[in-house]
Design an enzyme around this catalytic site. Structure first.
Site, short mmCIF file in Angstrom:
data_model
loop_
_atom_site.label_atom_id
_atom_site.label_comp_id
_atom_site.label_asym_id
_atom_site.label_seq_id
_atom_site.Cartn_x
_atom_site.Cartn_y
_atom_site.Cartn_z
N LYS A 48 -32.07 -34.85 28.30
CA LYS A 48 -31.07 -34.44 29.30
C LYS A 48 -29.84 -33.90 28.57
O LYS A 48 -29.38 -34.50 27.58
CB LYS A 48 -30.68 -35.65 30.16
CG LYS A 48 -30.17 -35.27 31.54
CD LYS A 48 -30.01 -36.53 32.40
CE LYS A 48 -29.57 -36.21 33.80
NZ LYS A 48 -30.61 -35.66 34.64
N ARG A 78 -42.69 -34.84 31.49
CA ARG A 78 -43.35 -34.33 32.71
C ARG A 78 -44.83 -34.13 32.39
O ARG A 78 -45.16 -33.45 31.43
CB ARG A 78 -42.69 -33.03 33.14
CG ARG A 78 -43.07 -32.61 34.52
CD ARG A 78 -42.14 -31.54 35.03
NE ARG A 78 -40.85 -32.05 35.43
CZ ARG A 78 -39.75 -31.30 35.53
NH1 ARG A 78 -39.79 -30.03 35.24
NH2 ARG A 78 -38.60 -31.83 35.92
N GLU A 140 -37.94 -41.45 31.62
CA GLU A 140 -38.51 -41.14 32.94
C GLU A 140 -39.77 -40.29 32.75
O GLU A 140 -39.77 -39.33 31.98
CB GLU A 140 -37.51 -40.36 33.80
CG GLU A 140 -38.05 -40.12 35.21
CD GLU A 140 -37.19 -39.17 36.03
OE1 GLU A 140 -36.68 -39.59 37.07
OE2 GLU A 140 -37.04 -38.00 35.62
P1 0O2 Z 1 -32.99 -32.89 36.40
O1 0O2 Z 1 -32.18 -31.70 36.10
O2 0O2 Z 1 -34.38 -32.56 36.73
O3 0O2 Z 1 -32.88 -33.95 35.36
P2 0O2 Z 1 -31.46 -40.11 40.13
O4 0O2 Z 1 -32.56 -40.02 39.13
O5 0O2 Z 1 -30.88 -41.49 40.24
O6 0O2 Z 1 -30.47 -39.02 39.95
P3 0O2 Z 1 -32.91 -40.39 42.41
O7 0O2 Z 1 -33.04 -39.49 43.59
O8 0O2 Z 1 -32.62 -41.81 42.67
O9 0O2 Z 1 -31.91 -39.70 41.52
O10 0O2 Z 1 -34.14 -40.37 41.47
P4 0O2 Z 1 -35.42 -39.56 41.68
O11 0O2 Z 1 -35.64 -39.32 43.09
O12 0O2 Z 1 -36.45 -40.30 40.92
O13 0O2 Z 1 -35.10 -38.12 41.02
C1 0O2 Z 1 -34.98 -37.93 39.67
C2 0O2 Z 1 -35.47 -36.55 39.27
O14 0O2 Z 1 -36.54 -36.13 40.10
C3 0O2 Z 1 -34.46 -35.45 39.43
O15 0O2 Z 1 -33.65 -35.43 38.28
C4 0O2 Z 1 -35.33 -34.22 39.53
O16 0O2 Z 1 -35.84 -33.85 38.26
C5 0O2 Z 1 -36.48 -34.73 40.35
N1 0O2 Z 1 -36.24 -34.54 41.77
C6 0O2 Z 1 -35.92 -35.47 42.68
N2 0O2 Z 1 -35.79 -34.94 43.90
C7 0O2 Z 1 -36.03 -33.61 43.78
C8 0O2 Z 1 -36.06 -32.51 44.70
O17 0O2 Z 1 -35.84 -32.65 45.91
N3 0O2 Z 1 -36.34 -31.28 44.17
C9 0O2 Z 1 -36.61 -31.09 42.86
N4 0O2 Z 1 -36.89 -29.86 42.44
N5 0O2 Z 1 -36.58 -32.11 41.97
C10 0O2 Z 1 -36.30 -33.35 42.41
P5 0O2 Z 1 -32.20 -34.82 38.34
O18 0O2 Z 1 -31.33 -35.66 37.46
O19 0O2 Z 1 -31.76 -34.64 39.75
O20 0O2 Z 1 -32.34 -33.42 37.75
#
Ligand code: 0O2
Length: 267
Positions: A48, A78, A140
């Protein structure tokens, strides 16, 4: 925070990404060497970025000094699969490993996000060897099909472009395309099942034919030659029909005949 300090913080995560990529690619190779289908199609990893970490701290109100405890996706892996079923096989593979411990699971396949996002998320605890000794860090692992990945990549870049304010008409189209992706995955799974069925009936067919030929060969050694030729001709007729059930029934009858001559155990 000084850049040098960021480097120190991120170093174990960078190593974790590299190690995990190697390990998951190794799984693909193990399947390949055993000439088996791999549930993992491809693996990618990313560290990240500092700006994404800062953005997350701001959004979630996380103090900078707490990032290693509260941000669980500094190291991200991934895994892409061909079929939805493969995702669950990969989760099982990870569950059975001793070098990572599942800390949290989110099944966004069974429960898709309102956006339409589908993926299986695991947060694992992973040991990293450093100069200061062993460190347990979070990583993750996102597991998804190629189709899910296609949708998520496009949607993610739109989110980035519109900074969370995606216009309504685009959101609607994204929701519709998420449904199309779901259908596509279902369709691919049903084709997959058919291929598997076809493969297993081919294997059964080959095993029965080989059993029949073995019995006929043995009967030549002990039974009346003219009678065996008649059985053989009958087999050729049934074989031409390409009907597995008829073949099975012929094999059963032949078994009885061969048993009568004690011809089954002959080599
Ligand atoms: P990036 O840029 O990919 O690292 P959190 O992890 O706490 O921020 P949450 O929602 O509790 O958020 O965790 P979740 O749902 O496990 O989501 C973590 C990651 O999943 C996100 O990381 C995205 O990579 C992906 N993700 C979750 N929801 C979506 C979505 O609706 N669309 C897309 N395209 N990806 C999603 P980051 O940190 O948001 O972003």
């Amino acid at each position: 925070m000084e850049i040098q300090l960021w480097r120190e913080i991120l170093m174990p995560y960078e190593l974790a990404v590299k190690e995990l990529e190697v390990k998951f690619n190794h799984i693909i190779n193990e399947y390949r060497v055993q000439k088996m289908y791999s549930p993992i199609e491809t693996v990618t990893g990313r560290l990240k970025s500092i700006s994404s970490i800062l953005e997350k701290c701001r959004k979630k109100d996380i103090p900078i000094e707490n990032i290693t405890e509260q941000i669980e996706d500094i190291a991200g892996i991934r895994i892409m699969c061909q079929f939805v079923e493969d995702i669950y096989r990969v989760v099982d593979i990870i569950r059975n490993r001793n070098d990572m411990e599942i800390y949290q699971e989110k099944d966004y396949i069974a429960n898709a996000k309102p956006s339409g996002y589908r993926s299986y998320h695991l947060i694992v605890k992973y040991n990293i060897e450093t100069l200061e000794g062993t460190r347990k860090i979070f990583a993750e692992i996102q597991i998804r099909t190629l189709a899910m990945n296609f949708w998520a990549t496009i949607e993610h870049s739109l989110q980035y472009k519109y900074r969370q304010n995606i216009p309504e008409h685009i959101t609607k189209r994204l929701t519709a395309s998420a449904e199309a992706i779901l259908k596509l995955d279902e369709e691919m799974s049903s084709i997959h099942d058919e291929i598997m069925d076809a493969q297993s009936s081919f294997i059964i067919h080959a095993a029965i034919v080989s059993e029949i030929l073995n019995n006929i060969q043995n009967l030549y050694k002990v039974a009346n030659r003219r009678e065996v030729i008649k059985i053989q001709d009958e087999f050729f007729e049934i074989y031409k029909l390409n009907d597995l059930e008829q073949l099975k029934s012929f094999a059963r009858q032949l078994d009885i005949i061969a048993e009568g001559y004690r011809a089954q155990s002959l080599r």
